[in-house]
Write a protein that holds these residues in place. Structure first.
Motif, PDB file in Angstrom:
ATOM      1  N   ASP A  77       0.820  -1.222   0.000  1.00  8.50           N
ATOM      2  CA  ASP A  77       0.000   0.000   0.000  1.00  8.50           C
ATOM      3  C   ASP A  77       0.850   1.267   0.000  1.00  8.50           C
ATOM      4  OD1 ASP A  77      -2.796   1.262   0.562  1.00  8.50           O
ATOM      5  OD2 ASP A  77      -1.472   2.140   2.078  1.00  8.50           O
ATOM      6  N   ARG A  78       1.883   1.259   0.835  1.00  9.11           N
ATOM      7  CA  ARG A  78       2.723   2.442   0.968  1.00  9.11           C
ATOM      8  C   ARG A  78       3.473   2.751  -0.325  1.00  9.11           C
ATOM      9  NH1 ARG A  78       2.983   5.208   5.256  1.00  9.11           N
ATOM     10  NH2 ARG A  78       4.137   7.063   4.657  1.00  9.11           N
ATOM     11  N   LEU A  80       2.640   1.703  -3.333  1.00 13.71           N
ATOM     12  CA  LEU A  80       1.669   2.095  -4.363  1.00 13.71           C
ATOM     13  C   LEU A  80       1.303   3.570  -4.204  1.00 13.71           C
ATOM     14  CD1 LEU A  80      -0.819  -0.893  -4.655  1.00 13.71           C
ATOM     15  CD2 LEU A  80       0.576   0.117  -6.472  1.00 13.71           C
ATOM     16  N   ALA A  81       1.100   3.986  -2.946  1.00 19.45           N
ATOM     17  CA  ALA A  81       0.757   5.386  -2.692  1.00 19.45           C
ATOM     18  C   ALA A  81       1.866   6.285  -3.214  1.00 19.45           C
ATOM     19  CB  ALA A  81       0.529   5.606  -1.197  1.00 19.45           C
ATOM     20  N   LEU A  82       3.119   5.891  -2.972  1.00 18.04           N
ATOM     21  CA  LEU A  82       4.254   6.678  -3.446  1.00 18.04           C
ATOM     22  C   LEU A  82       4.269   6.761  -4.958  1.00 18.04           C
ATOM     23  CD1 LEU A  82       7.365   5.849  -1.250  1.00 18.04           C
ATOM     24  CD2 LEU A  82       6.382   8.079  -1.802  1.00 18.04           C
ATOM     25  N   ARG A  84       1.728   6.377  -7.083  1.00 11.25           N
ATOM     26  CA  ARG A  84       0.614   7.204  -7.562  1.00 11.25           C
ATOM     27  C   ARG A  84       0.885   8.679  -7.341  1.00 11.25           C
ATOM     28  NH1 ARG A  84      -3.053   3.535  -4.067  1.00 11.25           N
ATOM     29  NH2 ARG A  84      -3.476   1.770  -5.440  1.00 11.25           N
ATOM     30  N   ASN A  85       1.530   8.958  -6.221  1.00  6.18           N
ATOM     31  CA  ASN A  85       1.741  10.356  -5.864  1.00  6.18           C
ATOM     32  C   ASN A  85       2.890  10.998  -6.640  1.00  6.18           C
ATOM     33  OD1 ASN A  85       3.074  12.325  -3.367  1.00  6.18           O
ATOM     34  ND2 ASN A  85       0.968  12.606  -4.105  1.00  6.18           N
ATOM     35  N   ALA A 112       0.225  18.006  -1.047  1.00  2.91           N
ATOM     36  CA  ALA A 112       0.143  17.816   0.399  1.00  2.91           C
ATOM     37  C   ALA A 112       0.580  16.408   0.765  1.00  2.91           C
ATOM     38  CB  ALA A 112      -1.279  18.071   0.886  1.00  2.91           C
ATOM     39  N   TYR A 113       0.081  15.425  -0.017  1.00  2.00           N
ATOM     40  CA  TYR A 113       0.472  14.046   0.281  1.00  2.00           C
ATOM     41  C   TYR A 113       1.941  13.804  -0.038  1.00  2.00           C
ATOM     42  CZ  TYR A 113      -4.401  12.939   1.140  1.00  2.00           C
ATOM     43  OH  TYR A 113      -5.650  12.909   1.665  1.00  2.00           O
ATOM     44  N   GLY A 115       4.128  15.941   0.827  1.00  2.00           N
ATOM     45  CA  GLY A 115       4.853  16.570   1.918  1.00  2.00           C
ATOM     46  C   GLY A 115       5.373  17.956   1.598  1.00  2.00           C
TER      47      GLY A 115
ATOM     48  N   MET B   1       3.273  13.205   4.473  1.00  2.00           N
ATOM     49  CA  MET B   1       2.481  14.251   5.135  1.00  2.00           C
ATOM     50  C   MET B   1       2.526  14.037   6.645  1.00  2.00           C
ATOM     51  SD  MET B   1      -1.112  15.672   3.927  1.00  2.00           S
ATOM     52  CE  MET B   1      -2.350  14.790   4.791  1.00  2.00           C
ATOM     53  N   ASN B   2       2.821  15.089   7.396  1.00  2.00           N
ATOM     54  CA  ASN B   2       2.958  14.905   8.842  1.00  2.00           C
ATOM     55  C   ASN B   2       1.600  14.986   9.551  1.00  2.00           C
ATOM     56  OD1 ASN B   2       2.290  17.605   9.074  1.00  2.00           O
ATOM     57  ND2 ASN B   2       4.417  18.270   9.122  1.00  2.00           N
ATOM     58  N   GLU B   5      -0.407  18.309   9.532  1.00  2.00           N
ATOM     59  CA  GLU B   5      -1.139  18.545   8.280  1.00  2.00           C
ATOM     60  C   GLU B   5      -2.406  17.700   8.237  1.00  2.00           C
ATOM     61  OE1 GLU B   5      -0.707  20.379   5.532  1.00  2.00           O
ATOM     62  OE2 GLU B   5       1.408  20.688   5.130  1.00  2.00           O
ATOM     63  N   ARG B   8      -5.012  19.237  10.222  1.00  2.00           N
ATOM     64  CA  ARG B   8      -5.579  20.390   9.515  1.00  2.00           C
ATOM     65  C   ARG B   8      -6.556  19.941   8.428  1.00  2.00           C
ATOM     66  NH1 ARG B   8      -1.473  24.352   7.206  1.00  2.00           N
ATOM     67  NH2 ARG B   8      -3.206  24.481   5.741  1.00  2.00           N
ATOM     68  N   PHE B   9      -6.209  18.850   7.740  1.00  2.00           N
ATOM     69  CA  PHE B   9      -7.111  18.300   6.722  1.00  2.00           C
ATOM     70  C   PHE B   9      -8.434  17.903   7.353  1.00  2.00           C
ATOM     71  CE2 PHE B   9      -5.338  16.991   2.476  1.00  2.00           C
ATOM     72  CZ  PHE B   9      -4.416  18.018   2.462  1.00  2.00           C
ATOM     73  N   GLY B 321      -2.458   9.497  -4.160  1.00  2.00           N
ATOM     74  CA  GLY B 321      -1.233   9.108  -3.471  1.00  2.00           C
ATOM     75  C   GLY B 321      -1.275   9.182  -1.963  1.00  2.00           C
ATOM     76  N   ALA B 322      -2.490   9.131  -1.361  1.00  2.00           N
ATOM     77  CA  ALA B 322      -2.551   9.097   0.097  1.00  2.00           C
ATOM     78  C   ALA B 322      -2.413   7.662   0.569  1.00  2.00           C
ATOM     79  CB  ALA B 322      -3.882   9.668   0.582  1.00  2.00           C
ATOM     80  N   PRO B 323      -1.454   7.393   1.467  1.00  2.00           N
ATOM     81  CA  PRO B 323      -1.377   6.044   2.021  1.00  2.00           C
ATOM     82  C   PRO B 323      -2.537   5.803   2.986  1.00  2.00           C
ATOM     83  CG  PRO B 323       0.500   7.384   2.722  1.00  2.00           C
ATOM     84  CD  PRO B 323      -0.439   8.281   2.002  1.00  2.00           C
ATOM     85  N   LYS B 324      -2.826   4.513   3.183  1.00  2.00           N
ATOM     86  CA  LYS B 324      -3.961   4.134   4.024  1.00  2.00           C
ATOM     87  C   LYS B 324      -3.892   4.799   5.395  1.00  2.00           C
ATOM     88  CE  LYS B 324      -6.242  -0.046   5.647  1.00  2.00           C
ATOM     89  NZ  LYS B 324      -6.382  -1.484   5.547  1.00  2.00           N
ATOM     90  N   ARG B 325      -2.687   4.841   5.971  1.00  2.00           N
ATOM     91  CA  ARG B 325      -2.571   5.330   7.344  1.00  2.00           C
ATOM     92  C   ARG B 325      -2.932   6.806   7.447  1.00  2.00           C
ATOM     93  NH1 ARG B 325       2.973   4.952   9.996  1.00  2.00           N
ATOM     94  NH2 ARG B 325       2.696   7.181   9.653  1.00  2.00           N
ATOM     95  N   ILE B 327      -5.013   8.447   5.569  1.00  2.00           N
ATOM     96  CA  ILE B 327      -6.464   8.567   5.457  1.00  2.00           C
ATOM     97  C   ILE B 327      -7.126   8.189   6.772  1.00  2.00           C
ATOM     98  CG2 ILE B 327      -8.488   7.552   4.370  1.00  2.00           C
ATOM     99  CD1 ILE B 327      -6.868   7.419   1.788  1.00  2.00           C
ATOM    100  N   GLN B 330      -6.741  10.877   9.342  1.00  2.00           N
ATOM    101  CA  GLN B 330      -7.634  12.006   9.094  1.00  2.00           C
ATOM    102  C   GLN B 330      -9.045  11.709   9.589  1.00  2.00           C
ATOM    103  OE1 GLN B 330      -8.084  13.427   5.013  1.00  2.00           O
ATOM    104  NE2 GLN B 330     -10.133  14.155   5.547  1.00  2.00           N
TER     105      GLN B 330
END
Ligand SMILES: Nc1ncnc2c1ncn2[C@@H]1O[C@H](COP(=O)(O)OP(=O)(O)OP(=O)(O)O)[C@@H](O)[C@H]1O
Ligand SMILES: [Mg+2]
Lengths: 228, 404
Positions: A77-78, A80-82, A84-85, A112-113, A115, B1-2, B5, B8-9, B321-325, B327, B330
């Motif tokens: 997952d991590r 893949l997220a990277l 995609r982002n 934002a994702y 960083g 993303m820390n 943030e 804030r989201f 590109g948001a990782p599961k964690r 989301i 948030q």
């Protein structure tokens, strides 16, 4: 050197039994770095299905998909997220903007994702919006924008991270000639700077701007020709 | 993303969806406030009964004539009726060292008239001066009748607040003569308001020397009861034993148990009431539980209704590109903030609500109910706020985007 995209005998089957639909029936395709590919085909021929797999948003039923030589099905997952982002800018056919959130905030989201900090993020998002001619609509929410404007926000959101691979599913479907030309000019510039672009379209004059044209019929590639 | 943030989201998402947020907050608010307030009402009524017990005096004993007088052969050879001859023995400091005072009581309702105004006094009591203190009354103005008044059978009386208002209105009752069943009694004192939440009005009372009442109204028959005041609340048991011994001797009762008379202390008298209050609290607790459940279902509902929209949103975020964690964090922050705001507002609403009397009961908040209600609602809010999110975040982006 690996090809950027390497699709090997990919099938995608939706549903099962009576309602089974074979959206892709064994598609193989490689795309080299810096190529500019247009995909055409009638409605329901499987273009979006293929694009979603290329964008790592969906997985093939059978077959293999390598992105930059890496088998996507092995990524967690991590990772893949990277991917995609950082690597991919994806423009949805249905825009998929987040409701009740300003155009600017929508465009900022991938940054934002990634960083990127607040001020820098806003600067780059505003830049991306003005590239698609929407600088004056930054504060508007999706339901306050026309279909074409929403589409252009979606394009800006895909381009804001300056991804090496741009995947656009009918990015000009709702646009007039002027806006279409604006968006295509952006794509031309990206292509000139070495990015890889795959774009789906129904319009022949949009496809003409690409370097390579692929036609899909019923989940098969029936034509693959180099234009430039 | 820390994390900063992400928070804030979450806050941005809360303010962007005002209707959804306020409905969630409202659901939690109502659940929490209802539970705290209902338990507070139950607790308030229990405390009211407690106060009533204390106002009756915890160091008094009431001796009443038993219903089965004379029916037990040798056990009761003389009359079982309580009479004045028992009083000196009960007041004997040597025989009954734990008895502070023993007051005879003849009581009944009497019609009273003052200058054309009628009022039926619910309790017209003939007694000794000690009765007033023993039954927890205080004098508001004027004076109490004295032992001398008793000896001389003077027709004087002190009247309760209700009697004073009914007969005299704004006129000062002191030194006025009231016609009680044809006899004139002079008012020499007015009693202070004695609080009470019972069905009978404790202020609808008048007290006069027992001798005067017997002489002019009831005759020298038996007494209705004898009110014993123990020297201290802790001495009630000893006083009861002494009184029992004296009465058995005087009434020639030999058996170990008797129906000739009954001795009750104030807490026994009110035990039934306390039981009722307990039942009431239990009932309210059940109602509170139900409202917590209903509040919980409300929260669940609003969270579930938004799942479709939120699942699509999660799909978009994942595609970007948001990782599961990230989301999950948030959505968890969103749910926490909403639940806490709702819960704290609920506590505030309950605290404000408890300042008002509800169905003539002053609610008293039970601290544990605050924690229980808050904890339960926040837990529900957290669970249903984050459970659909965690499910959606586990989907592939395209699946989440197609969810309906
Ligand atoms: N989630 C799904 N479940 C079942 N069938 C699906 C699903 N998604 C797509 N299909 C089917 O797969 C086929 C290909 O769909 P796809 O969206 O790829 O078409 P497309 O080429 O993008 O068409 P268009 O030009 O209209 O966008 C269609 O026949 C469609 O009905
Ligand atoms: Mg499509």
């Amino acid at each position: 050197m690996h090809p950027v995209l390497d699709v090997q005998r990919v099938k995608k089957i939706y549903g099962q039994g009576e309602t089974e639909v074979q959206a892709l029936r064994g598609v193989s395709l490689t795309v080299e770095r810096g190529d500019y590919v247009a995909i055409m085909g009638s409605s329901g021929s499987g273009k979006s299905t293929l694009m979603n797999i290329l964008g790592c948003l969906d997985i093939p039923t059978t077959g293999k998909y390598l992105l930059d030589g890496v088998d996507v099905s092995r990524l967690n997952d991590r990772q893949l997220a990277l991917v995609r982002n950082r690597r991919i800018g994806f423009v949805f056919q249905a825009f998929n903007l987040i409701a009740r959130t300003s155009a600017l905030a929508n465009v900022e989201l991938p940054l934002a994702y990634a960083g990127v900090k607040g001020a820098e993020r806003r600067r780059r998002a505003n830049l991306a919006l003005s590239m698609v001619g929407l600088a004056d609509r930054a504060g508007h929410e999706p339901n306050q924008l026309s279909g074409g404007q929403q589409q252009r926000v979606a394009v800006a959101r895909a381009l804001v991270t300056a991804p090496a691979l741009v995947l656009a599913d009918e990015p000009t479907g709702n646009l007039d000639t002027q806006s279409t030309n604006d968006v295509l000019a952006v794509f031309d510039r990206l292509s000139a700077s070495g990015r890889t672009i795959v774009l789906i379209t129904h319009e022949p004059d949009v496809a003409e701007r690409a370097k390579r044209l692929i036609r899909l019929v019923d989940g098969h590639i029936v034509q693959d020709e180099r234009l430039k | 993303m820390n994390l900063f943030e992400t928070i804030r989201f979450a806050l941005r998402a809360i303010t962007a969806n005002k209707l959804r947020s306020s409905l969630t907050v409202l659901g939690i608010l109502i659940g929490v406030a209802a539970v705290i307030l209902l338990v507070a009402v139950g607790n308030g009524s229990a405390q009211a009964v407690q106060k009533q017990i204390e106002s009756l005096g915890t160091n008094t004993l009431t001796v009443t004539a038993g219903g089965g007088g004379g029916a037990r052969g040798a056990a009761s050879t003389t009359s079982t009726a309580l009479n004045m001859t028992l009083i000196p023995a009960l007041s004997d400091k040597d025989e009954a060292p734990h008895v502070r005072s023993a007051s005879p009581v003849v009581t009944g309702s009497q019609s009273a008239t003052y200058e054309g105004t009628d009022h039926t006094i619910a309790q017209f009591v003939g007694t000794y001066p000690g009765y007033v203190a023993a039954s927890n009354f205080k004098l508001a103005k004027g004076s109490l009748f004295t032992d001398e008044d008793v000896t001389d059978s003077r027709k004087v009386m002190v009247i309760g607040k209700t009697v004073a208002e009914e007969l005299f209105g704004t006129v000062d009752p002191l030194s006025k003569q009231v016609n009680v069943a044809g006899k004139l009694f002079t008012v020499i004192g007015v009693l202070a308001d004695k609080g009470g939440t019972g069905f009978t009005d404790p202020n609808d009372v008048a007290m006069a020397p027992v001798s005067a009442v017997q002489e002019s109204l009831t005759g020298y028959g038996s007494l209705n009861q004898i009110l014993i005041e123990a020297t201290a609340p802790g001495d009630v048991t000893e006083a009861q034993n002494e009184v029992t011994a004296i009465l058995n001797a005087k009434l020639n009762i030999t058996g170990s148990s008797t129906t000739a008379y009954r001795i009750q202390n104030a807490s026994q008298l009110l035990e039934t009431r306390a039981n009722t209050a307990e039942t009431f609290t239990l009932l309210l607790g059940a109602v509170a539980g139900i409202s917590l459940l209903v509040g919980g279902i409300g929260i669940t509902n609003i969270m579930m209704v938004t799942v479709t929209e939120r699942t699509r949103e999660i799909g978009i975020r994942k595609a970007l590109g948001a990782p599961k964690r990230t989301i999950l964090t948030q959505f968890l922050v969103e749910a926490t903030v909403l639940s806490l705001i709702g819960g704290l507002l609920g506590v505030a609403a309950a605290v404000i609500g408890s300042r008002f009397t509800i169905v003539s009961i002053q609610p008293v908040i039970v601290p544990s109910s605050v924690f229980l209600a808050l904890g339960f609602s926040v837990a529900i809010g957290l669970f249903f706020g984050s459970y659909p999110a965690s499910r959606a975040a586990g989907l592939r982006p395209i699946e989440a985007l197609r969810y309906e």
